[in-house]
Write a protein that holds these residues in place. Structure first.
Motif, PDB file in Angstrom:
ATOM      1  N   MET A   1      22.711  22.215  15.341  1.00 57.78           N
ATOM      2  CA  MET A   1      21.537  22.852  15.947  1.00 57.78           C
ATOM      3  C   MET A   1      20.362  21.862  15.978  1.00 57.78           C
ATOM      4  N   ASN A   2      20.206  21.091  14.904  1.00 54.81           N
ATOM      5  CA  ASN A   2      19.162  20.062  14.888  1.00 54.81           C
ATOM      6  C   ASN A   2      19.398  19.030  15.986  1.00 54.81           C
ATOM      7  N   ALA A   3      20.655  18.676  16.186  1.00 48.11           N
ATOM      8  CA  ALA A   3      20.988  17.699  17.226  1.00 48.11           C
ATOM      9  C   ALA A   3      20.560  18.229  18.583  1.00 48.11           C
ATOM     10  N   SER A   4      20.786  19.521  18.805  1.00 47.47           N
ATOM     11  CA  SER A   4      20.409  20.118  20.078  1.00 47.47           C
ATOM     12  C   SER A   4      18.896  20.040  20.292  1.00 47.47           C
ATOM     13  N   ARG A   5      18.139  20.383  19.236  1.00 48.90           N
ATOM     14  CA  ARG A   5      16.673  20.296  19.337  1.00 48.90           C
ATOM     15  C   ARG A   5      16.251  18.859  19.586  1.00 48.90           C
ATOM     16  N   ASN A   6      16.868  17.959  18.841  1.00 48.61           N
ATOM     17  CA  ASN A   6      16.517  16.545  18.972  1.00 48.61           C
ATOM     18  C   ASN A   6      16.748  16.043  20.393  1.00 48.61           C
ATOM     19  N   LEU A   7      17.749  16.611  21.065  1.00 49.02           N
ATOM     20  CA  LEU A   7      18.050  16.178  22.426  1.00 49.02           C
ATOM     21  C   LEU A   7      17.151  16.867  23.444  1.00 49.02           C
ATOM     22  N   GLY A   8      16.172  17.639  22.959  1.00 49.28           N
ATOM     23  CA  GLY A   8      15.160  18.189  23.859  1.00 49.28           C
ATOM     24  C   GLY A   8      15.369  19.642  24.245  1.00 49.28           C
ATOM     25  N   ALA A   9      16.377  20.307  23.662  1.00 51.30           N
ATOM     26  CA  ALA A   9      16.636  21.698  24.026  1.00 51.30           C
ATOM     27  C   ALA A   9      15.624  22.609  23.339  1.00 51.30           C
ATOM     28  N   THR A  10      15.132  23.632  24.074  1.00 50.51           N
ATOM     29  CA  THR A  10      14.238  24.602  23.460  1.00 50.51           C
ATOM     30  C   THR A  10      15.062  25.529  22.572  1.00 50.51           C
ATOM     31  N   GLY A  11      14.365  26.374  21.804  1.00 51.57           N
ATOM     32  CA  GLY A  11      15.065  27.296  20.917  1.00 51.57           C
ATOM     33  C   GLY A  11      16.052  28.170  21.662  1.00 51.57           C
ATOM     34  N   SER A  12      15.649  28.719  22.811  1.00 52.09           N
ATOM     35  CA  SER A  12      16.563  29.634  23.504  1.00 52.09           C
ATOM     36  C   SER A  12      17.716  28.853  24.138  1.00 52.09           C
ATOM     37  N   GLN A  13      17.456  27.638  24.606  1.00 49.83           N
ATOM     38  CA  GLN A  13      18.563  26.827  25.138  1.00 49.83           C
ATOM     39  C   GLN A  13      19.581  26.535  24.039  1.00 49.83           C
ATOM     40  N   THR A  14      19.081  26.191  22.849  1.00 56.40           N
ATOM     41  CA  THR A  14      19.986  25.922  21.735  1.00 56.40           C
ATOM     42  C   THR A  14      20.808  27.155  21.400  1.00 56.40           C
ATOM     43  N   PHE A  15      20.150  28.335  21.430  1.00 54.18           N
ATOM     44  CA  PHE A  15      20.874  29.551  21.113  1.00 54.18           C
ATOM     45  C   PHE A  15      21.963  29.830  22.152  1.00 54.18           C
ATOM     46  N   TRP A  16      21.624  29.836  23.400  1.00 56.61           N
ATOM     47  CA  TRP A  16      22.596  30.237  24.429  1.00 56.61           C
ATOM     48  C   TRP A  16      23.693  29.205  24.611  1.00 56.61           C
ATOM     49  N   ARG A  17      23.361  27.916  24.465  1.00 58.61           N
ATOM     50  CA  ARG A  17      24.355  26.905  24.798  1.00 58.61           C
ATOM     51  C   ARG A  17      25.132  26.401  23.595  1.00 58.61           C
ATOM     52  N   ILE A  18      24.566  26.546  22.379  1.00 62.94           N
ATOM     53  CA  ILE A  18      25.257  26.022  21.200  1.00 62.94           C
ATOM     54  C   ILE A  18      25.583  27.139  20.210  1.00 62.94           C
ATOM     55  N   TYR A  19      24.545  27.877  19.771  1.00 64.38           N
ATOM     56  CA  TYR A  19      24.754  28.827  18.677  1.00 64.38           C
ATOM     57  C   TYR A  19      25.697  29.956  19.091  1.00 64.38           C
ATOM     58  N   LEU A  20      25.410  30.558  20.256  1.00 64.15           N
ATOM     59  CA  LEU A  20      26.231  31.692  20.702  1.00 64.15           C
ATOM     60  C   LEU A  20      27.699  31.299  20.917  1.00 64.15           C
TER      61      LEU A  20
END
Lengths: 281, 334
Positions: free
Chosen positions: A177-196
């Motif tokens: 999840m940190n990697a996703s944020r680091n790559l510029g994804a917003t919280g909701s992008q991280t949720f929909w594309r990685i966490y979910l």
């Protein structure tokens, strides 16, 4: 004889009585039920034919499936939020939340069902309070209808939804999840594309578990539905105890059994897949 | 080919501290990082190097001080807005996505056109030599390949600064040396500022332009690998980067590298021996031999000599003399 002895481990001799007991007391009656469904009142597939002829049977089937689906979606949605909160809050708060969850898990279904009647019934706490404050003129019909059944069932199922999801979420590597944020994804992008996507195995597991458990629900629909919401389990009991149509009851029970087995099969396929997905990151 | 952010990427760390409760993880660190530099934060675990990196990345708040990119403070900027690439310990690849989607993720969340993403990802696949693996999932790759995917993913959006948190920790030793060369090569080609965290001194020495040695949340010494190895400032730096013997003398402590000492059987060397004593033990390592030496004054020294030079073998228990060049022993501060 000696060849046979060599192939059968002597340990089986110790287990054999219990195996026979299980077979006689568990498999026997189940087979008997299935047998009844094709022999009572007369041999043939007459009972199964009724399924396509009787409007009321179809309606009961539809009601059951609809209620089970809504219950599944509702409790998985709420359970997902609770599991998410538990995984991401402090250790101490998490143990409080787990305790509360398990307490409600352990309380008898009868107690939990009747508490809803006292809270949301026609003369219940909520309606009385709202009327007293003058917010409403007539009591709101929370209970003795499908809404009541849904409230009761979703509430009962939430712990079953939380536990598989909790296990799934705890196994996730937060660095991803940190990697996703680091790559510029917003919280909701991280949720929909990685966490979910990474919690999908947990969602599938808890959905199937709840759907299967909901199919056999008896007490909650009977009490909170007020006789207006007829689900399969209650209908079976009516066929057995009131109208004495054992063949119809056996047919419905058999259908539920095979339905559940089919879903368990799908579930086992999915769980294997999930270990392949989640095995390495 | 890859175009470097040639005008960006200098980083200023000004008096940065980090407290977890009352525990001080980073204590007043000052650091100027040049654009395009390969800078290594080196230290044992608990030295604060990873905490410092996480503050630069924006995953941890700083308790006091300031971090600036090209002179502009970024202390209040959240991680997702800093545009720093990062290679995580354990890689943290997205396990449900293909290699291609992993690498293109940063561009995809920035809603860049499909064609541009494709082109850029192809370029990155080429850079890290993974063209044939584009459609695999991370779970189907070896450790070294996963490491390269992580690198490509972090470089794909052309960040001015790339942060690397022990990226080679999970690889076996032989592969590590190979990947070190690749990393160095990629650094040269892309020209991005690399900030590299490791506890492996060999990695630090062979790759870095400059090394920052950290201990207990503070900087012990900063310099080029050559400066740090040849002129360690204190006992910690001398002992952590390579090995050192410490000689207590009237005017202070001197550090002396084991391989800078020459050893001869008693009375056979030229000139006046610096120390005399007895050989305690000899350990054979193939290319070199490690001799534990006890001087007549009771000091214990380690001496490393090339095996080919020990043709007339010295033996354990034998008395011998030590020689070294003027300046080989470095006086330490404090």
């Amino acid at each position: 004889m000696s060849a046979l002895r060599r192939h059968i481990h002597p340990g089986w001799a110790l287990v054999a009585p219990f195996l026979l007991l299980v077979a006689a007391l568990y498999l026997g009656p189940i087979l008997n039920i299935l047998w009844l469904s094709v022999t009572d009142p007369e041999p043939g597939l007459g009972n199964y034919q009724k399924l396509f002829e009787s409007d009321s049977l179809l309606r009961i089937f539809w009601t059951t499936i609809r209620i089970c689906l809504i219950t599944t979606v509702g409790s998985v949605f709420l359970g997902y939020s609770i599991a998410y909160a538990m995984v991401h809050c402090h250790e101490k708060q998490k143990s409080y939340m787990l305790t509360l969850l398990l307490v409600s898990f352990w309380i008898s279904i009868l107690v939990r069902t009747f508490s809803w009647l006292m809270l949301l019934g026609h003369r219940g706490l909520v309606n009385n309070a709202l009327e007293g404050m003058g917010v409403i003129a007539e009591p709101i019909a929370f209970m003795r209808n499908e809404l009541g059944v849904l409230i009761g069932m979703i509430h009962y199922m939430i712990p079953y939804a939380v536990l598989p999801l909790l296990v799934n979420m705890q196994s996730l590597d937060m660095r991803v999840m940190n990697a996703s944020r680091n790559l510029g994804a917003t919280g909701s992008q991280t949720f929909w594309r990685i966490y979910l996507p990474l919690t999908t195995p947990g969602i599938v597991a808890s959905s199937l578990l709840i759907f299967i458990l909901s199919l056999g629900f008896y007490v909650t629909p009977a009490v909170l539905g007020g006789g207006k919401v007829l689900m399969i389990a209650e209908y079976i009991s009516v066929q057995l105890l009131v109208t004495l149509k054992w063949g119809t009851a056996a047919m419905l029970a058999g259908l539920m059994l095979f339905g559940v087995l089919a879903m368990l099969y799908i579930m086992s396929r999915f769980m294997k897949l999930s270990t392949v997905f989640g095995g390495s990151s | 080919m890859f175009e470097a952010n040639s005008d960006k990427g200098s980083l200023q760390v000004r008096d940065v501290s980090k407290f977890f409760g009352t525990f001080c993880a980073v204590n007043g660190v000052d650091l100027e990082i040049q654009r395009g530099e390969f800078l290594t934060l080196l230290g044992p675990s608990g030295s604060g190097k990873t905490t410092l990196l996480m503050m630069i990345a924006g995953f941890l708040d700083i308790t006091s001080g300031d971090i600036a990119l090209d002179g502009t403070s970024i202390s209040g900027v959240p991680a997702e807005k800093r545009n720093f690439g990062m290679v995580f310990q354990g890689y943290a690849l997205f396990p449900h996505m293909t290699v291609r989607d992993n690498i293109g993720y940063a561009l995809s969340v920035r809603k860049r056109p499909e064609a541009e993403i494709r082109e850029k990802v192809d370029e990155m696949l080429d850079l890290v030599q993974l063209v044939d693996f584009a459609d695999r999932k991370p779970g189907q790759l070896s450790g070294g390949q996963q490491q390269r995917v992580a690198l490509a993913r972090a470089l794909c959006f052309e960040p001015p600064v790339l942060l690397l948190d022990e990226p080679l920790g999970a690889l076996d030793k032989k592969l590590r040396v190979e990947v070190q060369d690749q990393l160095k090569d990629i650094h040269k080609r892309v020209g991005t500022t690399f900030i590299y965290v490791t506890h492996d001194q060999e990695e630090a020495l062979s790759m870095s332009d400059r090394i920052v040695i950290m201990r207990d949340g503070a900087i012990e010494q900063v310099g080029t690998p050559y400066e740090l190895y040849e002129k360690p400032a204190n006992e910690f730096a001398a002992g952590f980067l390579g090995k050192s013997n410490f000689l207590q003398r009237a005017d202070g402590v001197y550090a002396l590298r084991p391989e800078k000492i020459d050893i001869r059987a008693s009375g056979t060397g030229e000139g006046e021996p610096r120390l005399s004593g007895t050989i305690q033990s000899i350990t054979y390592f193939g290319s070199m031999q490690r001799i534990m030496f006890l001087t007549n004054g009771g000091e214990e020294l380690e001496v490393d000599i090339d095996s080919w030079r020990n043709r007339d073998p010295l033996e354990e228990g034998q008395s011998a003399d030590l020689y070294w060049d003027k300046g080989a022993a470095v006086k330490l501060e404090g």
